[in-house]
Write a protein that holds these residues in place. Sequence first.
Motif, PDB file in Angstrom:
ATOM      1  N   VAL A 267       0.836  -1.197   0.000  1.00 51.39           N
ATOM      2  CA  VAL A 267       0.000   0.000   0.000  1.00 51.39           C
ATOM      3  C   VAL A 267       0.872   1.249   0.000  1.00 51.39           C
ATOM      4  CG1 VAL A 267      -1.778   1.271   1.279  1.00 51.39           C
ATOM      5  CG2 VAL A 267      -1.862  -1.226   1.156  1.00 51.39           C
ATOM      6  N   ARG A 268       1.934   1.230   0.776  1.00 53.37           N
ATOM      7  CA  ARG A 268       2.816   2.392   0.820  1.00 53.37           C
ATOM      8  C   ARG A 268       3.416   2.661  -0.563  1.00 53.37           C
ATOM      9  NH1 ARG A 268       3.251   0.482   6.348  1.00 53.37           N
ATOM     10  NH2 ARG A 268       2.882   2.305   7.668  1.00 53.37           N
ATOM     11  N   LYS A 269       3.939   1.644  -1.203  1.00 61.50           N
ATOM     12  CA  LYS A 269       4.544   1.819  -2.525  1.00 61.50           C
ATOM     13  C   LYS A 269       3.507   2.269  -3.552  1.00 61.50           C
ATOM     14  CE  LYS A 269       7.479  -1.457  -3.743  1.00 61.50           C
ATOM     15  NZ  LYS A 269       8.068  -2.803  -3.920  1.00 61.50           N
ATOM     16  N   GLN A 270       2.302   1.782  -3.407  1.00 60.16           N
ATOM     17  CA  GLN A 270       1.228   2.137  -4.334  1.00 60.16           C
ATOM     18  C   GLN A 270       0.931   3.630  -4.285  1.00 60.16           C
ATOM     19  OE1 GLN A 270      -0.530   0.210  -6.456  1.00 60.16           O
ATOM     20  NE2 GLN A 270      -1.941   1.834  -7.092  1.00 60.16           N
ATOM     21  N   ASN A 271       1.153   4.256  -3.129  1.00 61.12           N
ATOM     22  CA  ASN A 271       0.754   5.652  -2.929  1.00 61.12           C
ATOM     23  C   ASN A 271       1.899   6.651  -2.974  1.00 61.12           C
ATOM     24  OD1 ASN A 271      -2.308   5.876  -2.250  1.00 61.12           O
ATOM     25  ND2 ASN A 271      -1.608   4.032  -1.167  1.00 61.12           N
ATOM     26  N   PHE A 272       3.135   6.187  -3.235  1.00 59.53           N
ATOM     27  CA  PHE A 272       4.255   7.127  -3.327  1.00 59.53           C
ATOM     28  C   PHE A 272       3.984   8.183  -4.416  1.00 59.53           C
ATOM     29  CE2 PHE A 272       7.676   3.949  -1.724  1.00 59.53           C
ATOM     30  CZ  PHE A 272       7.347   4.261  -0.419  1.00 59.53           C
ATOM     31  N   TYR A 273       4.524   9.371  -4.190  1.00 62.70           N
ATOM     32  CA  TYR A 273       4.500  10.380  -5.249  1.00 62.70           C
ATOM     33  C   TYR A 273       5.179   9.819  -6.493  1.00 62.70           C
ATOM     34  CZ  TYR A 273       2.976  14.197  -2.201  1.00 62.70           C
ATOM     35  OH  TYR A 273       2.250  15.018  -1.364  1.00 62.70           O
ATOM     36  N   SER A 274       4.516   9.943  -7.633  1.00 61.72           N
ATOM     37  CA  SER A 274       5.069   9.458  -8.896  1.00 61.72           C
ATOM     38  C   SER A 274       4.274  10.082 -10.033  1.00 61.72           C
ATOM     39  CB  SER A 274       4.987   7.931  -8.986  1.00 61.72           C
ATOM     40  OG  SER A 274       3.637   7.515  -9.099  1.00 61.72           O
ATOM     41  N   GLU A 275       4.765   9.894 -11.235  1.00 63.25           N
ATOM     42  CA  GLU A 275       4.035  10.380 -12.398  1.00 63.25           C
ATOM     43  C   GLU A 275       2.680   9.684 -12.505  1.00 63.25           C
ATOM     44  OE1 GLU A 275       4.803  12.890 -14.258  1.00 63.25           O
ATOM     45  OE2 GLU A 275       6.725  13.239 -13.254  1.00 63.25           O
ATOM     46  N   ALA A 276       2.612   8.429 -12.057  1.00 67.00           N
ATOM     47  CA  ALA A 276       1.356   7.670 -12.161  1.00 67.00           C
ATOM     48  C   ALA A 276       0.313   8.148 -11.161  1.00 67.00           C
ATOM     49  CB  ALA A 276       1.635   6.186 -11.952  1.00 67.00           C
ATOM     50  N   THR A 277       0.757   8.523  -9.948  1.00 65.80           N
ATOM     51  CA  THR A 277      -0.201   8.954  -8.922  1.00 65.80           C
ATOM     52  C   THR A 277      -0.369  10.467  -8.943  1.00 65.80           C
ATOM     53  OG1 THR A 277       1.588   9.046  -7.284  1.00 65.80           O
ATOM     54  CG2 THR A 277       0.321   6.996  -7.423  1.00 65.80           C
ATOM     55  N   GLY A 278       0.714  11.175  -8.774  1.00 64.64           N
ATOM     56  CA  GLY A 278       0.731  12.630  -8.739  1.00 64.64           C
ATOM     57  C   GLY A 278       2.037  13.084  -8.138  1.00 64.64           C
ATOM     58  N   THR A 279       2.477  14.280  -8.505  1.00 56.33           N
ATOM     59  CA  THR A 279       3.761  14.783  -8.011  1.00 56.33           C
ATOM     60  C   THR A 279       3.629  16.121  -7.296  1.00 56.33           C
ATOM     61  OG1 THR A 279       4.216  15.834 -10.153  1.00 56.33           O
ATOM     62  CG2 THR A 279       5.074  13.598  -9.823  1.00 56.33           C
ATOM     63  N   GLN A 280       2.412  16.609  -7.135  1.00 57.45           N
ATOM     64  CA  GLN A 280       2.218  17.899  -6.474  1.00 57.45           C
ATOM     65  C   GLN A 280       1.610  17.695  -5.098  1.00 57.45           C
ATOM     66  OE1 GLN A 280       1.149  21.512  -8.698  1.00 57.45           O
ATOM     67  NE2 GLN A 280      -0.638  21.656  -7.371  1.00 57.45           N
ATOM     68  N   THR A 281       2.230  18.289  -4.080  1.00 55.31           N
ATOM     69  CA  THR A 281       1.756  18.159  -2.709  1.00 55.31           C
ATOM     70  C   THR A 281       0.478  18.974  -2.499  1.00 55.31           C
ATOM     71  OG1 THR A 281       3.002  20.067  -1.906  1.00 55.31           O
ATOM     72  CG2 THR A 281       4.147  17.941  -1.925  1.00 55.31           C
ATOM     73  N   HIS A 282      -0.133  18.786  -1.340  1.00 56.37           N
ATOM     74  CA  HIS A 282      -1.353  19.515  -1.001  1.00 56.37           C
ATOM     75  C   HIS A 282      -1.098  20.995  -0.771  1.00 56.37           C
ATOM     76  CE1 HIS A 282       0.561  17.950   2.621  1.00 56.37           C
ATOM     77  NE2 HIS A 282       0.027  18.927   3.308  1.00 56.37           N
ATOM     78  N   TYR A 283       0.172  21.419  -0.738  1.00 57.01           N
ATOM     79  CA  TYR A 283       0.493  22.839  -0.629  1.00 57.01           C
ATOM     80  C   TYR A 283       1.151  23.361  -1.904  1.00 57.01           C
ATOM     81  CZ  TYR A 283       4.740  20.460   0.991  1.00 57.01           C
ATOM     82  OH  TYR A 283       5.816  19.610   1.110  1.00 57.01           O
ATOM     83  N   GLY A 284       1.086  22.583  -2.975  1.00 61.14           N
ATOM     84  CA  GLY A 284       1.462  23.091  -4.283  1.00 61.14           C
ATOM     85  C   GLY A 284       2.898  22.888  -4.706  1.00 61.14           C
ATOM     86  N   MET A 285       3.722  22.259  -3.884  1.00 57.58           N
ATOM     87  CA  MET A 285       5.124  22.047  -4.241  1.00 57.58           C
ATOM     88  C   MET A 285       5.268  20.737  -5.017  1.00 57.58           C
ATOM     89  SD  MET A 285       8.482  22.013  -1.781  1.00 57.58           S
ATOM     90  CE  MET A 285      10.103  21.529  -2.406  1.00 57.58           C
ATOM     91  N   LEU A 286       6.065  20.766  -6.082  1.00 65.66           N
ATOM     92  CA  LEU A 286       6.312  19.566  -6.864  1.00 65.66           C
ATOM     93  C   LEU A 286       7.369  18.704  -6.185  1.00 65.66           C
ATOM     94  CD1 LEU A 286       6.364  20.987 -10.512  1.00 65.66           C
ATOM     95  CD2 LEU A 286       4.556  19.639  -9.423  1.00 65.66           C
ATOM     96  N   VAL A 287       7.154  17.405  -6.168  1.00 67.20           N
ATOM     97  CA  VAL A 287       8.120  16.455  -5.631  1.00 67.20           C
ATOM     98  C   VAL A 287       8.959  15.957  -6.803  1.00 67.20           C
ATOM     99  CG1 VAL A 287       8.457  14.280  -4.420  1.00 67.20           C
ATOM    100  CG2 VAL A 287       6.567  15.794  -3.775  1.00 67.20           C
ATOM    101  N   THR A 288      10.189  16.450  -6.880  1.00 70.90           N
ATOM    102  CA  THR A 288      11.099  16.066  -7.954  1.00 70.90           C
ATOM    103  C   THR A 288      12.305  15.355  -7.360  1.00 70.90           C
ATOM    104  OG1 THR A 288      12.226  18.206  -7.846  1.00 70.90           O
ATOM    105  CG2 THR A 288      10.378  18.015  -9.382  1.00 70.90           C
ATOM    106  N   ALA A 289      13.073  14.690  -8.195  1.00 78.59           N
ATOM    107  CA  ALA A 289      14.266  13.953  -7.747  1.00 78.59           C
ATOM    108  C   ALA A 289      13.932  13.069  -6.551  1.00 78.59           C
ATOM    109  CB  ALA A 289      15.408  14.920  -7.407  1.00 78.59           C
ATOM    110  N   ASN A 290      12.820  12.349  -6.655  1.00 79.58           N
ATOM    111  CA  ASN A 290      12.356  11.481  -5.569  1.00 79.58           C
ATOM    112  C   ASN A 290      13.248  10.250  -5.463  1.00 79.58           C
ATOM    113  OD1 ASN A 290      10.942   9.982  -3.697  1.00 79.58           O
ATOM    114  ND2 ASN A 290       8.991  10.092  -4.762  1.00 79.58           N
TER     115      ASN A 290
END
Length: 787
Positions: A386-409
């Motif tokens: 479940v944790r891996k399924q929900n990681f930030y990614s291109e498939a799920t999403g890369t923008q946090t709830h405060y608008g910052m992009l998660v890059t170089a994950n």
Amino acid sequence: MRKLTPTLANQTSTQSPLRKPAAHESAARQVAGSARYTDDIPVPANTAHAAVGLSHCSAGQIERMDLSEVRRAPGVIDVITVADIPGKTDIAPVFEGDPILADQAILFHGQPVFAVLADTPVHARQAATKGKLYITPVAPLLDVADALARHELVRPSHTMQSGDAKRHLSASTHQLEGSLNIGGQEHMYLEGQVALAIPEEEERMLIYSSSQHPSEVQKLVAQVLNISLNKVCVDMRRMGGGFGGKETQAAQWACLAAVLAWRNRCAVKLRLARGDDMQLTGKRHPFKNDYKVGFDNRGQLQASQIVVTGNCGCSPDLSDAIVDRAMFHADNAYYLGQSSVTGHRVRTNTVSNTAFRGFGGPQGMLAAEAIMDGIARRLQFDPLQVRKQNFYSEATGTQTHYGMLVTANRLPDIIEELERSSDYWERRAQLRRYNAHSPVIKKGLALTPVKFGISFTAKFLNQAGALVHVYTDGSIQVNHGGTEMGQGLHTKIAQIAAHEFGVGLEQIDITATRTDKVPNTSPTAASSGTDLNGKAVSNACRKITQRLAHFYAQSLQRADTEVRFADGKVCLDQHQIDFAELVQQAYLARVSLSATGFYKTPKIYYDREQACGRPFFYFAYGAAVSEVSIDTLTGEYTVDQVDIVHDVGHSLNPAIDTGQIEGAFIQGMGWLTTEDLRWDETGRLISMNMATYKIPAIGDTPPRFNTRLYQTPNSEDSIYHSKAVGEPPFMLAISVWCALKDAISSISDYRLDPQLDPPATPEKVLWAVMNIQARTQADADVREPAL
């Protein structure tokens, strides 16, 4: 003169101390007992000693006080109340609410009401117990839920939102809701709160304070004395631990010492006894977290509503920013889908809570990990899936709830490496087989990630200064705005300076942090000590190396762009000269050998009205696997094995980074398992010594403890592309809490998710076991009708 970049050339040096496991600069002195802390500083002959008189109720109004017996007590020199403060009486760091001494209202049990000065510490403390306080008590507000219901807030609530969480939640295939009551934590630094104030000529005041923020102590002492800041100098060589407890709350004791020193024209020392220290200073904020989430059949989050409520105590202190950071980290490593995250900051009649390693981030992350466990139990998946399924990614999403992009994950690589190195899946199968045949002892296993933002969320604090001197014998003195509290900051700074000049560590001396050398400094906090001050020192060093390179190139009638500083020499083509010799020549030629440096973190901003921005320069990542064994008859447990992979960027000092990771993990484990703060029904702290408050001991250290550094250069331009390592590993200990829940859940064949509010003491583990056993039996009774 063209810009010189000697650092790039220096990286070829085989003798550079950078990125090598150099020993902590104070290690030998600390082991030998010769390292000097604030309490060890030789005091002037006329030094007097201060203590504080305390309230004995949690809330009320002071009607009058009789201090006559205090004044008549043996050795007493002076007694002061808030009426005797010559300047400002509120010493709050940001928002008002922290009186230096109680001013009519009593805000918490043990609040200082008066201060006494005597010839010895014993006389001062004895006299402080003789005050008679006449207080009209009122019922204290101690419960977070009550405070929230009454809208008792130290600061306004705040919401971060992405999309329409409410609509998507109701439309989700599955819904889950829950809550967590999270305990606080005592800093338990080895060196307690202590300050020494020495009045000097021309209305100057010299302060020695065990503080993470000397500039704030300087400002508050000046305001309390009603003098200008340039009349106050604060000196801080090292602390015996801080962890956030000395970011703001060291100032009160320095201010009181300064007032007494000012009035009596003598040096004044104020050192709190351990019991008073624990009673009078703030803790990690206890939190109440509530969540509702929606998810699909794969366990993918579709919508999230999270509410975090911080128990701030009696005043704002740093609570506004702390609850903000809890909100920023309520996602941890996961894309929340359509989401809203709300943070409340409630007021209670307890000591004002304050900064602690992680600064609210750990409390926020617990909500995310509780959600992942809850989804896994509901769908009968392994929690790691479940944790891996929900990681930030291109498939799920890369923008946090405060608008910052998660890059170089880095997390996918880190998790893959840790799964392999820890044999996660093989051990998971073994534990399931073990638990199926073990009626009493149950084992648990959990792998949890960390994504932690690095920067002060208050933008103006992301700056640092430095002062570097090169002397004519080639020795170098460095001063910077950071403070050393055992974390190895001075060691890393020395490595940076030695690398820039191409010399050995033995030529670098890091001097005490002083407000008359580097002014207007930020606190050493937010894991930014090396990031900020290292860059400032590098900036100062490069100014001097550019001057030296230009001078040397001119003497050879060459261009200065190819000058290298390495291995104690300065080289240009086939020419070379000893560093010390070049420095001497430069001095004779009137070349400046001193420079200031400055750095401010780029790219960061946060629009609070829009609840959107980039509050962090970058993220640090990590993951840990913890295995535990619990006794279902008693609730006792052991942590049997821990495996860690942690992202340090390009490590400046692997030995210090490893020590920080392991120490942070153990401290986090203590917060989540054994460190149980207790108050009685009147609001008096009763866990106020080492006999009633249990921090982890050597016997609590996992017998198998494996730590690996994930070394991939930071994609952002941090100091030599390293990453901060002070706070992020603290949250790796969440894996212990999740492993305890996993072991308890095994009683229900992993169908039920236990309620286990941290700290997960043996009593709470036993209660959770009994609850799961009862629920499992109830489910069995429903499935098997009576004959």
